[in-house]
Design an enzyme around this catalytic site. Structure first.
Site, PDB file in Angstrom:
ATOM      1  N   CYS A 124      50.708  47.661  42.447  1.00 25.28           N
ATOM      2  CA  CYS A 124      51.439  46.435  42.119  1.00 25.28           C
ATOM      3  C   CYS A 124      51.776  46.476  40.629  1.00 25.28           C
ATOM      4  O   CYS A 124      50.898  46.757  39.806  1.00 25.28           O
ATOM      5  CB  CYS A 124      50.552  45.232  42.431  1.00 25.28           C
ATOM      6  SG  CYS A 124      51.082  43.756  41.586  1.00 25.28           S
ATOM      7  N   ASN A 179      42.372  41.895  31.708  1.00 34.11           N
ATOM      8  CA  ASN A 179      43.796  42.183  31.465  1.00 34.11           C
ATOM      9  C   ASN A 179      44.285  41.460  30.208  1.00 34.11           C
ATOM     10  O   ASN A 179      45.171  41.947  29.519  1.00 34.11           O
ATOM     11  CB  ASN A 179      44.642  41.912  32.712  1.00 34.11           C
ATOM     12  CG  ASN A 179      44.984  40.468  32.892  1.00 34.11           C
ATOM     13  OD1 ASN A 179      45.934  39.976  32.283  1.00 34.11           O
ATOM     14  ND2 ASN A 179      44.213  39.758  33.690  1.00 34.11           N
ATOM     15  N   CYS A 234      45.992  38.463  48.379  1.00 33.50           N
ATOM     16  CA  CYS A 234      47.361  38.786  47.970  1.00 33.50           C
ATOM     17  C   CYS A 234      47.993  39.713  49.017  1.00 33.50           C
ATOM     18  O   CYS A 234      47.356  40.683  49.445  1.00 33.50           O
ATOM     19  CB  CYS A 234      47.330  39.477  46.607  1.00 33.50           C
ATOM     20  SG  CYS A 234      48.975  39.998  46.091  1.00 33.50           S
ATOM     21  N   SER A 273      38.561  37.846  30.528  1.00 32.21           N
ATOM     22  CA  SER A 273      39.604  38.443  31.361  1.00 32.21           C
ATOM     23  C   SER A 273      39.999  39.817  30.828  1.00 32.21           C
ATOM     24  O   SER A 273      40.486  39.947  29.702  1.00 32.21           O
ATOM     25  CB  SER A 273      40.809  37.494  31.394  1.00 32.21           C
ATOM     26  OG  SER A 273      42.005  38.230  31.510  1.00 32.21           O
ATOM     27  N   SER A 323      45.747  35.556  34.461  1.00 33.29           N
ATOM     28  CA  SER A 323      45.095  34.385  35.065  1.00 33.29           C
ATOM     29  C   SER A 323      45.197  33.159  34.155  1.00 33.29           C
ATOM     30  O   SER A 323      44.364  32.266  34.209  1.00 33.29           O
ATOM     31  CB  SER A 323      43.651  34.702  35.431  1.00 33.29           C
ATOM     32  OG  SER A 323      43.055  35.495  34.463  1.00 33.29           O
ATOM     33  N   HIS A 341      39.974  34.362  36.817  1.00 33.34           N
ATOM     34  CA  HIS A 341      39.106  34.455  35.634  1.00 33.34           C
ATOM     35  C   HIS A 341      39.561  33.491  34.562  1.00 33.34           C
ATOM     36  O   HIS A 341      39.928  33.899  33.466  1.00 33.34           O
ATOM     37  CB  HIS A 341      39.114  35.886  35.077  1.00 33.34           C
ATOM     38  CG  HIS A 341      38.287  36.814  35.888  1.00 33.34           C
ATOM     39  ND1 HIS A 341      38.672  38.087  36.169  1.00 33.34           N
ATOM     40  CD2 HIS A 341      37.096  36.640  36.488  1.00 33.34           C
ATOM     41  CE1 HIS A 341      37.751  38.658  36.928  1.00 33.34           C
ATOM     42  NE2 HIS A 341      36.786  37.805  37.126  1.00 33.34           N
ATOM     43  N   GLU A 356      38.278  44.570  45.604  1.00 31.67           N
ATOM     44  CA  GLU A 356      39.490  44.908  46.376  1.00 31.67           C
ATOM     45  C   GLU A 356      39.254  46.176  47.205  1.00 31.67           C
ATOM     46  O   GLU A 356      39.608  46.230  48.387  1.00 31.67           O
ATOM     47  CB  GLU A 356      40.666  45.130  45.410  1.00 31.67           C
ATOM     48  CG  GLU A 356      41.936  45.594  46.118  1.00 31.67           C
ATOM     49  CD  GLU A 356      43.021  46.080  45.158  1.00 31.67           C
ATOM     50  OE1 GLU A 356      43.165  45.525  44.061  1.00 31.67           O
ATOM     51  OE2 GLU A 356      43.715  47.046  45.532  1.00 31.67           O
ATOM     52  N   HIS A 363      41.836  39.316  45.895  1.00 37.98           N
ATOM     53  CA  HIS A 363      41.529  40.712  46.209  1.00 37.98           C
ATOM     54  C   HIS A 363      40.824  40.921  47.548  1.00 37.98           C
ATOM     55  O   HIS A 363      40.393  42.030  47.841  1.00 37.98           O
ATOM     56  CB  HIS A 363      40.819  41.433  45.061  1.00 37.98           C
ATOM     57  CG  HIS A 363      39.864  40.618  44.312  1.00 37.98           C
ATOM     58  ND1 HIS A 363      39.948  40.449  42.946  1.00 37.98           N
ATOM     59  CD2 HIS A 363      38.829  39.906  44.716  1.00 37.98           C
ATOM     60  CE1 HIS A 363      38.983  39.665  42.565  1.00 37.98           C
ATOM     61  NE2 HIS A 363      38.279  39.318  43.614  1.00 37.98           N
ATOM     62  N   CYS A 419      50.551  36.328  38.022  1.00 40.59           N
ATOM     63  CA  CYS A 419      51.348  37.165  38.909  1.00 40.59           C
ATOM     64  C   CYS A 419      51.616  36.352  40.185  1.00 40.59           C
ATOM     65  O   CYS A 419      51.009  35.294  40.397  1.00 40.59           O
ATOM     66  CB  CYS A 419      50.570  38.434  39.246  1.00 40.59           C
ATOM     67  SG  CYS A 419      49.012  38.060  40.045  1.00 40.59           S
TER      68      CYS A 419
HETATM   69 FE1  F3S Z   1      48.649  39.840  41.393  1.00 35.33          FE
HETATM   70 FE2  F3S Z   1      48.621  40.575  43.872  1.00 35.33          FE
HETATM   71 FE3  F3S Z   1      49.465  42.189  42.037  1.00 35.33          FE
HETATM   72  S1  F3S Z   1      47.098  39.334  42.884  1.00 35.33           S
HETATM   73  S2  F3S Z   1      48.319  41.674  40.209  1.00 35.33           S
HETATM   74  S3  F3S Z   1      50.431  40.306  42.633  1.00 35.33           S
HETATM   75  S4  F3S Z   1      48.157  42.713  43.722  1.00 35.33           S
END
Ligand code: F3S
Length: 276
Positions: A186, A216, A92, A214, A258, A36, A122, A70, A12
């Site tokens: 996000c 996700n 971020c 990971s 990641s 990760h 976070e 985070h 991301c």
């Molecule tokens: Fe990535 Fe920031 Fe969203 S780290 S998942 S763009 S909150």
């Protein structure tokens, strides 16, 4: 066999930015693993001398330190600064935003509700910016137990689903004189998931690339498996098997948030070498 990449996959915006920041600060250390993905952490160590400090205690005095996407609690930030090294903030911007909102709103006297997991780094960070009452909740049931003032401000953890956030907001609005709602979600994770689903429906074989730890990536894999029986979760090109691709027409590729681009390219290269 044709190879197709999902419309959205991999890093991301926040992670890309954090890696760039770490690369721009060779010899620094990161407070906790930057992402990760062990291969990427090894690359940063090998090519840029970026080391890992697992806790504040492990940060050496005077050491330049990168803060992860985070963020960290305000107190920890102060303690880190006291160590005397440069503090490089790779939080971020989508996480910095709720931190600022919480600080501002609580200074104005609002009770703060955060829709998120209080044990997640976070949220620990975001909560630490409140100067008054602050609560992290994961359900309406938890909200019901709170005694909130008339003025409430609400933010959400960046990775929460909007449908779930709506339930929290809908509970609060009829019960309070003033509710300030901030959409701090996000969409990066969901964009990758939607794109994986779309591709898995068409593909004969799906390769999901990302760290075995990971969460996700694991989620992406379970979505792909639902729509494409021959789905495989791998971390590196060494795990690929030629037999997976025999008699297949379309190979879909996706990657967790990641997973660096160079790992994806290596894997595509090896699949092409199979010449199936
Ligand atoms: Fe990535 Fe920031 Fe969203 S780290 S998942 S763009 S909150």
């Amino acid at each position: 066999m044709e190879i197709a990449l999902a419309k959205n996959y991999g890093f991301c915006f926040g992670v890309k930015r954090a890696i760039k920041i770490a690369e721009e600060h060779p010899g620094s250390s990161t407070l906790g693993p930057l992402i990760h993905n062990n291969l990427e952490i090894e690359r940063l160590k090998k090519d840029f001398g970026v080391s890992l400090a697992n806790s504040l205690e492990e940060v050496k005095a005077g050491q330049a330190t990168v803060i992860r996407t985070h963020g960290i609690p305000k107190n920890d930030l102060e303690r880190l600064k006291e160590k005397g090294g440069e503090v490089i903030d790779a939080t971020c911007p989508f996480v910095t935003k709720p931190q600022q909102i919480v600080e501002e709103m609580s200074k104005e006297g609002y009770d703060i509700v955060i829709f998120g997991d209080e044990n997640h780094p976070e949220i620990k960070g975001v909560m630490s910016y409140a100067v008054g009452p602050v609560y992290a909740v994961l359900s309406v049931e938890q909200l019901e137990k709170l005694h909130l003032k008339e003025r409430v401000a609400v933010v959400a953890q960046t990775t929460r689903k909007i449908e779930e956030y709506n339930k929290i907001v809908n509970y609060l609005i009829p019960r309070h004189k003033e509710v300030r709602v901030f959409n701090t979600i996000c969409n990066a994770t969901f964009e990758n998931q939607d794109a994986a689903k779309e591709l898995a429906q068409k593909a004969d074989v799906m390769i999901v690339i990302g760290g075995k730890q990971s969460s996700n990536t694991k989620q992406l894999f379970s979505i792909c498996k639902k729509f494409c029986h021959d789905s495989y979760h791998i971390e590196s090109k060494d795990e690929l098997k030629k037999s997976w691709f025999e008699n297949k027409k379309l190979c879909g590729i996706t990657a967790g948030a990641s997973t660096p681009e160079w790992i994806i390219e290596e894997i595509i290269g090896k699949i092409r070498e199979f010449k199936v």
